[in-house]
Design a protein around this motif. Structure first.
Motif, PDB file in Angstrom:
ATOM      1  N   THR A   1       0.726  -1.202  -0.220  1.00  0.00           N
ATOM      2  CA  THR A   1       0.098  -0.099  -0.010  1.00  0.00           C
ATOM      3  C   THR A   1       0.802   1.300   0.110  1.00  0.00           C
ATOM      4  OG1 THR A   1      -1.786  -1.132   1.198  1.00  0.00           O
ATOM      5  CG2 THR A   1      -1.596   1.276   1.300  1.00  0.00           C
ATOM      6  N   PHE A   2       0.740   2.111  -0.799  1.00  0.00           N
ATOM      7  CA  PHE A   2       1.401   3.113  -0.986  1.00  0.00           C
ATOM      8  C   PHE A   2       0.426   4.517  -0.544  1.00  0.00           C
ATOM      9  CE2 PHE A   2       3.629   7.012  -2.761  1.00  0.00           C
ATOM     10  CZ  PHE A   2       5.101   6.377  -2.923  1.00  0.00           C
TER      11      PHE A   2
ATOM     12  N   GLY B   1      -0.674  -4.197  -8.596  1.00  0.00           N
ATOM     13  CA  GLY B   1      -0.871  -4.812  -7.356  1.00  0.00           C
ATOM     14  C   GLY B   1      -0.511  -3.814  -6.171  1.00  0.00           C
ATOM     15  N   VAL B   2      -0.293  -2.330  -6.601  1.00  0.00           N
ATOM     16  CA  VAL B   2      -0.097  -1.295  -5.551  1.00  0.00           C
ATOM     17  C   VAL B   2      -1.482  -0.688  -5.419  1.00  0.00           C
ATOM     18  CG1 VAL B   2       0.907   0.684  -5.197  1.00  0.00           C
ATOM     19  CG2 VAL B   2       2.117  -1.106  -6.403  1.00  0.00           C
ATOM     20  N   ARG B   3      -1.805  -0.586  -4.105  1.00  0.00           N
ATOM     21  CA  ARG B   3      -3.167  -0.045  -3.603  1.00  0.00           C
ATOM     22  C   ARG B   3      -2.691   1.313  -2.949  1.00  0.00           C
ATOM     23  NH1 ARG B   3      -5.135  -0.591   2.558  1.00  0.00           N
ATOM     24  NH2 ARG B   3      -6.868   0.803   2.412  1.00  0.00           N
ATOM     25  N   VAL B   4      -3.206   2.364  -3.520  1.00  0.00           N
ATOM     26  CA  VAL B   4      -3.117   3.830  -3.279  1.00  0.00           C
ATOM     27  C   VAL B   4      -3.937   4.197  -2.340  1.00  0.00           C
ATOM     28  CG1 VAL B   4      -2.529   6.059  -4.111  1.00  0.00           C
ATOM     29  CG2 VAL B   4      -1.797   4.077  -5.309  1.00  0.00           C
ATOM     30  N   ILE B   5      -3.556   4.904  -1.320  1.00  0.00           N
ATOM     31  CA  ILE B   5      -4.591   5.739  -0.349  1.00  0.00           C
ATOM     32  C   ILE B   5      -3.942   6.969  -0.113  1.00  0.00           C
ATOM     33  CG2 ILE B   5      -5.408   3.680   0.752  1.00  0.00           C
ATOM     34  CD1 ILE B   5      -3.623   4.242   2.997  1.00  0.00           C
TER      35      ILE B   5
ATOM     36  N   GLY C   1     -11.116   9.123  -7.509  1.00  0.00           N
ATOM     37  CA  GLY C   1     -11.260   7.876  -7.225  1.00  0.00           C
ATOM     38  C   GLY C   1     -10.018   7.172  -6.160  1.00  0.00           C
ATOM     39  N   ILE C   2      -9.099   7.958  -5.661  1.00  0.00           N
ATOM     40  CA  ILE C   2      -8.353   7.803  -4.753  1.00  0.00           C
ATOM     41  C   ILE C   2      -8.933   7.530  -3.314  1.00  0.00           C
ATOM     42  CG2 ILE C   2      -6.181   8.385  -3.645  1.00  0.00           C
ATOM     43  CD1 ILE C   2      -5.622  10.082  -6.341  1.00  0.00           C
ATOM     44  N   GLU C   3      -8.514   6.585  -2.535  1.00  0.00           N
ATOM     45  CA  GLU C   3      -9.269   6.150  -1.371  1.00  0.00           C
ATOM     46  C   GLU C   3      -8.759   7.335  -0.178  1.00  0.00           C
ATOM     47  OE1 GLU C   3      -9.392   2.901   1.910  1.00  0.00           O
ATOM     48  OE2 GLU C   3      -8.862   2.293   0.067  1.00  0.00           O
ATOM     49  N   LEU C   4      -9.620   7.928   0.363  1.00  0.00           N
ATOM     50  CA  LEU C   4      -9.169   8.997   1.457  1.00  0.00           C
ATOM     51  C   LEU C   4      -9.146   8.438   2.872  1.00  0.00           C
ATOM     52  CD1 LEU C   4     -10.806  12.265   0.280  1.00  0.00           C
ATOM     53  CD2 LEU C   4      -8.472  11.487  -0.147  1.00  0.00           C
ATOM     54  N   VAL C   5      -8.298   8.677   3.536  1.00  0.00           N
ATOM     55  CA  VAL C   5      -8.253   8.033   5.033  1.00  0.00           C
ATOM     56  C   VAL C   5      -7.503   9.133   5.736  1.00  0.00           C
ATOM     57  CG1 VAL C   5      -7.928   5.665   4.040  1.00  0.00           C
ATOM     58  CG2 VAL C   5      -5.867   7.095   4.751  1.00  0.00           C
TER      59      VAL C   5
ATOM     60  N   LEU D   1      -3.399   6.389   7.379  1.00  0.00           N
ATOM     61  CA  LEU D   1      -2.509   6.227   6.360  1.00  0.00           C
ATOM     62  C   LEU D   1      -1.190   5.446   6.713  1.00  0.00           C
ATOM     63  CD1 LEU D   1      -2.223   8.625   3.324  1.00  0.00           C
ATOM     64  CD2 LEU D   1       0.075   8.141   4.636  1.00  0.00           C
ATOM     65  N   PHE D   2      -0.513   6.128   7.838  1.00  0.00           N
ATOM     66  CA  PHE D   2       0.832   5.609   8.204  1.00  0.00           C
ATOM     67  C   PHE D   2       0.857   4.170   8.650  1.00  0.00           C
ATOM     68  CE2 PHE D   2       1.963   9.994   7.532  1.00  0.00           C
ATOM     69  CZ  PHE D   2       3.463   9.860   7.569  1.00  0.00           C
ATOM     70  N   GLN D   3      -0.421   3.835   9.303  1.00  0.00           N
ATOM     71  CA  GLN D   3      -0.583   2.379   9.587  1.00  0.00           C
ATOM     72  C   GLN D   3      -0.884   1.478   8.636  1.00  0.00           C
ATOM     73  OE1 GLN D   3      -4.043   2.961  12.401  1.00  0.00           O
ATOM     74  NE2 GLN D   3      -2.830   3.247  14.222  1.00  0.00           N
ATOM     75  N   GLU D   4      -1.535   1.765   7.590  1.00  0.00           N
ATOM     76  CA  GLU D   4      -1.819   0.884   6.417  1.00  0.00           C
ATOM     77  C   GLU D   4      -0.554   0.777   5.231  1.00  0.00           C
ATOM     78  OE1 GLU D   4      -4.447  -0.980   5.867  1.00  0.00           O
ATOM     79  OE2 GLU D   4      -5.175  -0.739   7.801  1.00  0.00           O
ATOM     80  N   SER D   5       0.140   1.791   5.473  1.00  0.00           N
ATOM     81  CA  SER D   5       0.956   2.228   4.088  1.00  0.00           C
ATOM     82  C   SER D   5       2.542   1.369   4.258  1.00  0.00           C
ATOM     83  CB  SER D   5       1.198   3.491   3.931  1.00  0.00           C
ATOM     84  OG  SER D   5       0.040   4.098   3.491  1.00  0.00           O
ATOM     85  N   THR D   6       2.922   0.906   3.332  1.00  0.00           N
ATOM     86  CA  THR D   6       4.414   0.392   3.332  1.00  0.00           C
ATOM     87  C   THR D   6       5.280   1.647   2.901  1.00  0.00           C
ATOM     88  OG1 THR D   6       3.563  -1.790   2.820  1.00  0.00           O
ATOM     89  CG2 THR D   6       5.970  -1.541   2.373  1.00  0.00           C
ATOM     90  N   THR D   7       4.834   2.585   1.933  1.00  0.00           N
ATOM     91  CA  THR D   7       5.476   3.618   1.412  1.00  0.00           C
ATOM     92  C   THR D   7       4.583   4.918   1.859  1.00  0.00           C
ATOM     93  OG1 THR D   7       6.628   2.340  -0.227  1.00  0.00           O
ATOM     94  CG2 THR D   7       6.834   4.660  -0.299  1.00  0.00           C
ATOM     95  N   VAL D   8       5.047   5.980   2.149  1.00  0.00           N
ATOM     96  CA  VAL D   8       4.472   7.155   2.315  1.00  0.00           C
ATOM     97  C   VAL D   8       5.221   8.228   1.603  1.00  0.00           C
ATOM     98  CG1 VAL D   8       3.552   8.971   4.031  1.00  0.00           C
ATOM     99  CG2 VAL D   8       3.234   6.618   4.575  1.00  0.00           C
TER     100      VAL D   8
END
Length: 310
Positions: free
Chosen positions: A147-148, A169-173, A186-190, A195-202
């Motif tokens: 998740t990015f 295969g990359v999910r973007v939030i 269409g980008i998922e807003l959180v 965002l920091f908890q769900e992401s592998t890259t910020v």
């Protein structure tokens, strides 16, 4: 009969073609520091103010004929913008004029840190690479399946989000308190912490303001976690530098890519301190620098000046 306008520049434009176009229509006064700038401003119709020289209110008060200010930088930290607004003088920046150069950097930087390419390349250059062990590079991971997270959905943030969403295969939030879900493209807003908890890259793509200064602290870095990578090609003050250094040293995060510094040029102590962690890619504020981007930025600055003074 109206004479040619006078344009004061703190530096020549990086695009010779754009500079030539400006010089054809205006008299150029090139200054080399604050004192010569102050001497030239009383006769200026326009100012092209390029960092790092800071132009504060007391200096701008001398510019009694000033009609427009332009810069090729995306930010305006080096200008007393509120004072110029009070005088009704338009300020044109490069914000959003060349976002692809930055989003390309963010993509490259994320890959470089996650895969350990920079660390291995440096070892190869220095003759310290254990060639037989190169396949056992620890925690060399792809972006696929991760998740990015994008903090800020302005021009650059949207370019970053679009680029990353196009990868398989990359999910973007994203997080941006000023963007409604219907306007997110269409980008998922959180929320920011989510965002920091769900992401592998910020990737940080917000301006430096009172509300964003020190936004990324030890708590958020901890939420990013030991598999996480932070990319900052926005402004240094968004991240609490001492918290980032501690997170890198302790392994609280996997790594970072940093293109901006609190003081530029960055001091040797700051660079060596960050580099000593072995978990970081450092670049000298060049994420937005490419031939294409510079042409676009310089031409926009010239167009903006000529429109106001010719």
């Amino acid at each position: 009969m109206r004479g040619r306008p006078v344009v004061v520049q703190t530096r020549l434009l990086e695009s010779p073609k754009a500079q030539a176009r400006l010089s054809e229509s205006a008299d150029i006064v090139l200054v080399d520091g604050l004192e010569s700038l102050r001497a030239a401003l009383p006769g200026a119709d326009a100012l092209v103010a390029i960092p790092p020289l800071k132009v504060e209110k007391a200096t701008l008060e001398l510019a009694v004929r000033l009609k427009v200010v332009a810069t090729v930088a995306s930010g305006s930290d080096h200008l007393a913008v509120s004072y110029l607004e009070e005088r009704g003088i338009p300020v044109f920046t490069g914000l959003g004029k060349a976002p692809d150069a930055v989003s390309e950097y963010v993509h490259w930087a994320a890959v470089a840190v996650h895969r350990g390419f920079f660390r291995q390349a440096l070892a190869l250059h220095q003759g310290d690479l254990d060639w037989s062990a190169r396949f056992r590079t620890p925690r060399s991971t792809e972006l696929r399946g991760t998740t990015f997270g994008v903090v800020g959905l302005g021009h650059v943030g949207r370019s970053v989000a679009t680029r990353m969403a196009s990868l398989p295969g990359v999910r973007v939030i994203a997080h941006d308190p000023f963007v409604r879900p219907v306007d997110s493209g269409g980008i998922e807003l959180v929320g920011l912490e989510e965002l920091f908890q769900e992401s592998t890259t910020v990737s940080l793509n917000v301006p430096l303001m009172d509300s964003t200064r020190g936004l990324v602290d030890a708590r958020l870095l901890g939420a990013l976690g030991p598999d996480g990578v932070l990319v900052n090609a926005a402004r240094a003050g968004i991240v609490a530098e001492h918290h980032l250094l501690e997170a890198l040293r302790s392994g609280d995060i996997k790594g970072a890519a940093i293109d901006v510094f609190d003081v530029e040029p960055a001091s040797r102590d700051v660079v060596e301190g960050l580099a000593s962690t072995g978990r970081i890619v450092l670049t000298p504020h060049l994420a937005g620098v490419s031939e294409q981007a510079l042409e676009a930025l310089c031409n926009f600055a010239v167009d903006s000046v000529l429109k106001e003074v010719c």
